[in-house]
Design a protein around this motif. Structure first.
Motif, PDB file in Angstrom:
ATOM      1  N   TYR A  66       0.842  -1.199   0.000  1.00  0.00           N
ATOM      2  CA  TYR A  66       0.000   0.000   0.000  1.00  0.00           C
ATOM      3  C   TYR A  66       0.873   1.244   0.000  1.00  0.00           C
ATOM      4  O   TYR A  66       0.599   2.221  -0.714  1.00  0.00           O
ATOM      5  CB  TYR A  66      -0.897  -0.020   1.237  1.00  0.00           C
ATOM      6  N   ARG A  69       2.465   2.572  -3.425  1.00  0.00           N
ATOM      7  CA  ARG A  69       1.723   3.390  -4.375  1.00  0.00           C
ATOM      8  C   ARG A  69       1.948   4.882  -4.147  1.00  0.00           C
ATOM      9  O   ARG A  69       1.637   5.700  -5.015  1.00  0.00           O
ATOM     10  CB  ARG A  69       0.233   3.048  -4.344  1.00  0.00           C
ATOM     11  N   GLU A  70       2.500   5.247  -2.978  1.00  0.00           N
ATOM     12  CA  GLU A  70       2.820   6.643  -2.712  1.00  0.00           C
ATOM     13  C   GLU A  70       3.889   7.177  -3.669  1.00  0.00           C
ATOM     14  O   GLU A  70       3.969   8.376  -3.904  1.00  0.00           O
ATOM     15  CB  GLU A  70       3.320   6.813  -1.274  1.00  0.00           C
ATOM     16  N   GLU A 114      -7.847  -1.193  -2.682  1.00  0.00           N
ATOM     17  CA  GLU A 114      -7.650   0.004  -3.476  1.00  0.00           C
ATOM     18  C   GLU A 114      -7.365   1.129  -2.493  1.00  0.00           C
ATOM     19  O   GLU A 114      -7.628   1.018  -1.304  1.00  0.00           O
ATOM     20  CB  GLU A 114      -8.923   0.310  -4.285  1.00  0.00           C
ATOM     21  N   SER A 115      -6.814   2.205  -2.966  1.00  0.00           N
ATOM     22  CA  SER A 115      -6.466   3.297  -2.064  1.00  0.00           C
ATOM     23  C   SER A 115      -7.689   3.782  -1.288  1.00  0.00           C
ATOM     24  O   SER A 115      -8.752   3.985  -1.852  1.00  0.00           O
ATOM     25  CB  SER A 115      -5.869   4.462  -2.850  1.00  0.00           C
ATOM     26  N   GLU A 117      -7.460   6.581   0.546  1.00  0.00           N
ATOM     27  CA  GLU A 117      -7.166   7.964   0.919  1.00  0.00           C
ATOM     28  C   GLU A 117      -8.211   8.952   0.416  1.00  0.00           C
ATOM     29  O   GLU A 117      -8.202  10.120   0.828  1.00  0.00           O
ATOM     30  CB  GLU A 117      -5.770   8.358   0.433  1.00  0.00           C
ATOM     31  N   HIS A 118      -9.096   8.495  -0.460  1.00  0.00           N
ATOM     32  CA  HIS A 118     -10.176   9.378  -0.892  1.00  0.00           C
ATOM     33  C   HIS A 118     -11.192   9.614   0.234  1.00  0.00           C
ATOM     34  O   HIS A 118     -12.030  10.516   0.140  1.00  0.00           O
ATOM     35  CB  HIS A 118     -10.896   8.756  -2.094  1.00  0.00           C
ATOM     36  N   TRP A 140      -8.058   1.781   7.761  1.00  0.00           N
ATOM     37  CA  TRP A 140      -7.404   2.931   7.124  1.00  0.00           C
ATOM     38  C   TRP A 140      -6.139   3.337   7.848  1.00  0.00           C
ATOM     39  O   TRP A 140      -5.116   3.613   7.227  1.00  0.00           O
ATOM     40  CB  TRP A 140      -8.397   4.102   7.087  1.00  0.00           C
ATOM     41  N   LYS A 143      -2.829   1.540   7.144  1.00  0.00           N
ATOM     42  CA  LYS A 143      -2.337   1.555   5.762  1.00  0.00           C
ATOM     43  C   LYS A 143      -1.448   2.794   5.621  1.00  0.00           C
ATOM     44  O   LYS A 143      -1.958   3.895   5.447  1.00  0.00           O
ATOM     45  CB  LYS A 143      -3.495   1.569   4.774  1.00  0.00           C
ATOM     46  N   VAL A 145       1.148   5.847   4.668  1.00  0.00           N
ATOM     47  CA  VAL A 145       1.414   6.735   3.537  1.00  0.00           C
ATOM     48  C   VAL A 145       2.647   7.565   3.873  1.00  0.00           C
ATOM     49  O   VAL A 145       3.072   7.625   5.036  1.00  0.00           O
ATOM     50  CB  VAL A 145       0.215   7.657   3.221  1.00  0.00           C
TER      51      VAL A 145
END
Length: 355
Positions: A66, A69-70, A114-115, A117-118, A140, A143, A145
């Motif tokens: 996860y 993807r950053e 899936e992300s 962060e939305h 959340w 995960k 970032v």
């Protein structure tokens, strides 16, 4: 293997470290010294395809995938197209992810989301938003970032949540010295009394190691669920959740002195009624705490060469990215052994480096 035609133009810049993995491109330049597996494991991959090496390595955790993807970037020739596609699908994607958070199989054969962060707005203060995501907060927050996080909207509150590492010893060393010196000075000529005070001091160090474990396990990692109240999730995020969400934030790796002083006063008050020399115990506990906080910062941003510290750095990284319900001891694995929450690490074939 070298990448030629498909590599984005950014790879030409000296300060970029761009790799290709499964037809996707990642700029690891700001991640290399943070990489839990060491910087030397990335050697020779700049402007190259890391897929084969990645798949031969020990499997990466879902949290690690996860985080990856950053650092994802788009090739120059497809960036505009992909950006347009993301804008078109943004609304539908948000609704879909809320309904089915686990449908994507990662390219490392790990099931990851899936992300998510939305679900929050990273341009705004995060703490007031936690109440809106309580149904999936526990998922959340674990995960990670790698991005700036603002906890409070008012600048004066936000300022209090950020602490440079050097401020902690600057604040606590004088307190420790004052607490210990007043007691030890009176006993300096009496060897028996000095031995007693030394025992109290060491007891304080041991007491801190126990507090470190219990607080980390049962307070900082309190069990949460989709039914946990908004106040509990918000409190958890404020005291520890944010560290798991943004584990590389250098200004949030040590405990701010003022809240620490309040906590120390709360712990000291009952001790002062049951112990004959509570100041000596307090000085030992504060010394243990100071070592813990400095060690915690070092485990995130240091480049240890001694085997014991390399092991501790790997141990703590496994707590963050692989075994978040194990490895609660940071300055010592003693209580992890006692309570059977120890993380067993595989033996390395080579020395890891982080700079």
């Amino acid at each position: 293997m070298p990448i030629d035609m498909d590599m984005p133009k950014e790879a030409e810049s000296n300060d970029k470290f761009i790799v290709k993995y499964r037809q996707q491109y990642y700029d690891l330049s700001r991640f290399m010294h943070k990489h839990p597996g060491g910087i030397n494991t990335l050697k020779g991959l700049n402007s190259g395809d890391m897929t084969a090496r990645f798949l031969k390595a020990p499997p990466h955790s879902d949290a690690a995938m996860y985080l990856m993807r950053e650092y994802k970037i788009d090739p120059e020739d497809s960036r505009k197209t992909k950006s347009s596609q993301r804008e078109t699908l943004h609304h539908d994607k948000d609704e879909t992810l809320r309904q089915r958070p686990r449908e994507t199989e990662d390219k490392n054969n790990n099931q990851v989301d899936e992300s998510m962060e939305h679900l929050v707005d990273w341009s705004k203060a995060m703490l007031p938003q936690i109440a809106n995501i309580t149904d999936c907060y526990d998922e959340w927050v674990h995960k990670p970032v790698d991005r700036p996080l603002r906890l409070f909207e008012p600048w004066y509150l936000e300022m209090c949540t950020k602490t440079p590492w050097w401020l902690v010893p600057l604040f606590w060393i004088p307190v420790i010295v004052k607490c210990a010196l007043e007691e030890f000075t009176s006993a300096w000529q009496d060897s028996n009394q000095l031995a007693v005070f030394t025992g109290y001091f060491l007891f304080g160090v041991l007491l801190w190691s126990f507090l470190e474990y219990t607080l980390h396990r049962w307070v900082f990692h309190v069990k949460l669920s989709s039914k946990s109240g908004s106040w509990l999730c918000t409190f958890h995020f404020m005291i520890h959740g944010l560290h798991h969400k943004v584990p590389f934030d250098p200004m949030r790796l040590v405990f701010p002195p003022l809240p620490g002083a309040v906590l120390a006063a709360i712990i000291y008050t009952p001790l002062s009624f049951v112990l004959s020399h509570p100041r000596v115990v307090l000085s030992g506990a504060l010394a243990g705490y100071l070592c813990y906080d400095m060690m915690h910062y070092y485990l995130h941003y240091g480049n240890p060469s001694l085997g014991a510290f390399v092991h501790m750095k790997r141990y703590h990284h496994h707590h963050h990215f692989s075994h978040q319900t194990l490895g609660y001891g940071i300055s010592s694995p003693l209580w992890d052994v006692v309570f059977k929450t120890r993380i067993h690490l595989r033996k390395l074939r080579y020395q890891l480096r982080w700079s």
